[in-house]
Write an enzyme that holds these catalytic residues in place. Structure first.
Site, PDB file in Angstrom:
ATOM      1  NE  ARG A  91      -5.960 -12.128  25.960  1.00  0.00           N
ATOM      2  CZ  ARG A  91      -7.202 -12.578  26.025  1.00  0.00           C
ATOM      3  NH1 ARG A  91      -7.641 -13.094  27.158  1.00  0.00           N
ATOM      4  NH2 ARG A  91      -7.998 -12.526  24.990  1.00  0.00           N
ATOM      5  CE  LYS A 124     -19.863   0.480  20.331  1.00  0.00           C
ATOM      6  NZ  LYS A 124     -20.020  -0.811  19.587  1.00  0.00           N
TER       7      LYS A 124
HETATM    8  P1  NAP Z   1     -12.328  -8.468  19.558  1.00  0.00           P
HETATM    9  O1  NAP Z   1     -11.629  -8.505  18.246  1.00  0.00           O
HETATM   10  O2  NAP Z   1     -13.080  -9.671  20.000  1.00  0.00           O
HETATM   11  O3  NAP Z   1     -11.348  -8.102  20.760  1.00  0.00           O
HETATM   12  C1  NAP Z   1     -10.241  -7.250  20.674  1.00  0.00           C
HETATM   13  C2  NAP Z   1      -9.030  -7.906  21.320  1.00  0.00           C
HETATM   14  O4  NAP Z   1      -9.128  -7.794  22.740  1.00  0.00           O
HETATM   15  C3  NAP Z   1      -8.905  -9.392  21.083  1.00  0.00           C
HETATM   16  O5  NAP Z   1      -8.327  -9.658  19.826  1.00  0.00           O
HETATM   17  C4  NAP Z   1      -8.069  -9.874  22.240  1.00  0.00           C
HETATM   18  O6  NAP Z   1      -6.691  -9.775  21.881  1.00  0.00           O
HETATM   19  C5  NAP Z   1      -8.384  -8.868  23.335  1.00  0.00           C
HETATM   20  N1  NAP Z   1      -9.224  -9.497  24.359  1.00  0.00           N
HETATM   21  C6  NAP Z   1     -10.407 -10.129  24.161  1.00  0.00           C
HETATM   22  N2  NAP Z   1     -10.897 -10.579  25.333  1.00  0.00           N
HETATM   23  C7  NAP Z   1      -9.996 -10.244  26.277  1.00  0.00           C
HETATM   24  C8  NAP Z   1      -9.929 -10.440  27.684  1.00  0.00           C
HETATM   25  N3  NAP Z   1     -10.908 -11.076  28.360  1.00  0.00           N
HETATM   26  N4  NAP Z   1      -8.858  -9.952  28.341  1.00  0.00           N
HETATM   27  C9  NAP Z   1      -7.871  -9.307  27.677  1.00  0.00           C
HETATM   28  N5  NAP Z   1      -7.875  -9.110  26.347  1.00  0.00           N
HETATM   29  C10 NAP Z   1      -8.933  -9.547  25.670  1.00  0.00           C
HETATM   30  O7  NAP Z   1     -13.340  -7.236  19.635  1.00  0.00           O
HETATM   31  P2  NAP Z   1     -13.533  -5.978  18.632  1.00  0.00           P
HETATM   32  O8  NAP Z   1     -14.532  -6.307  17.603  1.00  0.00           O
HETATM   33  O9  NAP Z   1     -12.213  -5.439  18.220  1.00  0.00           O
HETATM   34  O10 NAP Z   1     -14.285  -4.993  19.651  1.00  0.00           O
HETATM   35  C11 NAP Z   1     -13.607  -4.370  20.711  1.00  0.00           C
HETATM   36  C12 NAP Z   1     -14.385  -3.133  21.130  1.00  0.00           C
HETATM   37  O11 NAP Z   1     -14.503  -2.278  19.989  1.00  0.00           O
HETATM   38  C13 NAP Z   1     -15.814  -3.457  21.581  1.00  0.00           C
HETATM   39  O12 NAP Z   1     -16.161  -2.672  22.685  1.00  0.00           O
HETATM   40  C14 NAP Z   1     -16.666  -3.102  20.368  1.00  0.00           C
HETATM   41  O13 NAP Z   1     -17.959  -2.663  20.725  1.00  0.00           O
HETATM   42  C15 NAP Z   1     -15.862  -1.974  19.760  1.00  0.00           C
HETATM   43  N6  NAP Z   1     -16.096  -1.834  18.309  1.00  0.00           N
HETATM   44  C16 NAP Z   1     -16.104  -2.946  17.492  1.00  0.00           C
HETATM   45  C17 NAP Z   1     -16.411  -2.808  16.132  1.00  0.00           C
HETATM   46  C18 NAP Z   1     -16.456  -4.004  15.194  1.00  0.00           C
HETATM   47  O14 NAP Z   1     -16.804  -3.820  14.006  1.00  0.00           O
HETATM   48  N7  NAP Z   1     -16.122  -5.210  15.601  1.00  0.00           N
HETATM   49  C19 NAP Z   1     -16.702  -1.544  15.624  1.00  0.00           C
HETATM   50  C20 NAP Z   1     -16.617  -0.435  16.451  1.00  0.00           C
HETATM   51  C21 NAP Z   1     -16.323  -0.593  17.808  1.00  0.00           C
HETATM   52  P3  NAP Z   1      -5.616 -10.818  22.479  1.00  0.00           P
HETATM   53  O15 NAP Z   1      -6.264 -12.166  22.466  1.00  0.00           O
HETATM   54  O16 NAP Z   1      -4.448 -10.693  21.544  1.00  0.00           O
HETATM   55  O17 NAP Z   1      -5.335 -10.313  23.857  1.00  0.00           O
END
Ligand code: NAP
Length: 304
Positions: free
Chosen positions: A36, A89
């Site tokens: 988005r 995950k």
């Molecule tokens: P994040 O940065 O909060 O979210 C990833 C992206 O998803 C956001 O930038 C947003 O992009 C989009 N998004 C968020 N909420 C949304 C919604 N309700 N509907 C549609 N799009 C949405 O999260 P992340 O840390 O990357 O984690 C994502 C996944 O990867 C999780 O399941 C987490 O467990 C896993 N993970 C994370 C890490 C870590 O270090 N953070 C490590 C390994 C795995 P837009 O606003 O541009 O749409």
């Protein structure tokens, strides 16, 4: 020839790991993103997933890097549109969601890969081999990290379906379920919920066979991601650095050379090539059981 992949949800993990892993692989081409707000320089960006699916039939793989709460709807659409799907995950908010995705993937004849990046840690295969055929006598998981560092401002981790401290804790469980010769099950759990929040910030879980787990999301300074397993008449196996360092009876062992996310994309290429899926929900079963059995404490309120 490389395979075209579209990343959906350009946020922390997409930028930190997925984009570099795809860029470094001759097997893959990042052909589009859907987000988005986010984008990746030089890669076509779509703001609407339906439009990407309609306009880019050349993209055969969709890699979902969204938080777990919105993931099911995206995965369902992608599978129904005949695309292979990689899930970050945890693979879903609930077990039943992922069972439905498995059914849809089979119906469409496409690959579904529920990734567990920590299983690709450099020491995990060696730990599994060291424990093969052994009886486990005791085990201890210590997973303590700083939520403000790894999830800066991510309110979704404290919303229903966000898993709280089990978001990192499930990484430990993905390793445990991979390396143990026989499964364990949750027998007791205690969960600390910050006042006014929907998911726990710390937890202590006891499993059968003397295995225990301590999770804490408020550890600043050095971070701890350790698993220690003791087998009857057998080795003491320790995995440190989230599965990336293996020690057997106190001696450091050589491990895989490949990093976690490049290994996930190599595995996805293999699965698509073979027409197979890989969906193991055992780590999520333990989380669901800990949430079902857990005694709840209310602890100090948390703000990012
Ligand atoms: P994040 O940065 O909060 O979210 C990833 C992206 O998803 C956001 O930038 C947003 O992009 C989009 N998004 C968020 N909420 C949304 C919604 N309700 N509907 C549609 N799009 C949405 O999260 P992340 O840390 O990357 O984690 C994502 C996944 O990867 C999780 O399941 C987490 O467990 C896993 N993970 C994370 C890490 C870590 O270090 N953070 C490590 C390994 C795995 P837009 O606003 O541009 O749409």
């Amino acid at each position: 020839m490389s395979r075209k992949v579209c990343i959906v949800g350009v946020g922390k993990i997409a930028r930190d790991q997925h984009v570099p892993a795809i860029d470094a692989s001759p097997e893959w081409e990042l052909a589009a993103t859907v987000s988005r707000q986010g984008s990746v320089e030089g890669v076509p960006t779509f703001r609407d997933f339906d439009v990407m699916l309609l306009e880019r039939p050349d993209i055969e793989v969709v890699s979902l890097c969204l938080p777990p709460q919105p993931r099911f709807q995206y995965a369902r659409k992608a599978l129904k549109a005949g695309r292979h799907v990689m899930l970050e995950k945890p693979p879903g908010q609930t077990l039943a969601e992922v069972h439905e995705l498995e059914r849809l993937a089979a119906e469409a004849g496409v690959t579904l890969f529920a990734t567990w990046h920590s299983r690709m840690g450099k020491g995990v295969a060696g730990a599994k081999a060291a424990l093969a055929g052994r009886e486990v006598r005791a085990g201890k998981i210590t997973w303590k990290e700083d939520v403000r560092h790894w999830h800066p401002g991510q309110e979704w981790v404290f919303e229903p379906g966000g898993l709280g401290v089990f978001d990192p804790g499930i990484n430990a469980l993905s390793i445990l379920t991979e390396i143990l010769p026989r499964p364990v099950h949750v027998v007791r759990a205690e969960l600390d919920f910050p006042d006014g929040r929907q998911t726990p910030i710390a937890a202590r879980v006891e499993f059968s066979r003397g295995v225990s787990m301590e999770l804490d999301w408020l550890q600043t300074g050095p971070q701890t991601w350790d698993i220690e397993i003791e087998a009857e008449d057998g080795p003491r196996v320790a995995l440190r650095s989230g599965g990336n360092e293996l020690w057997v009876d106190g001696v450091r062992q050589d491990g895989s050379e490949v990093e976690e996310y490049p290994a996930l994309y190599a595995r996805m290429a293999e699965l698509v090539g073979r027409g197979e899926s890989d969906v193991d929900l055992s780590p999520l079963v333990h989380v669901a059981d800990a949430m079902t059995l857990g005694r709840r404490n209310v602890v100090a309120a948390f703000e990012f």
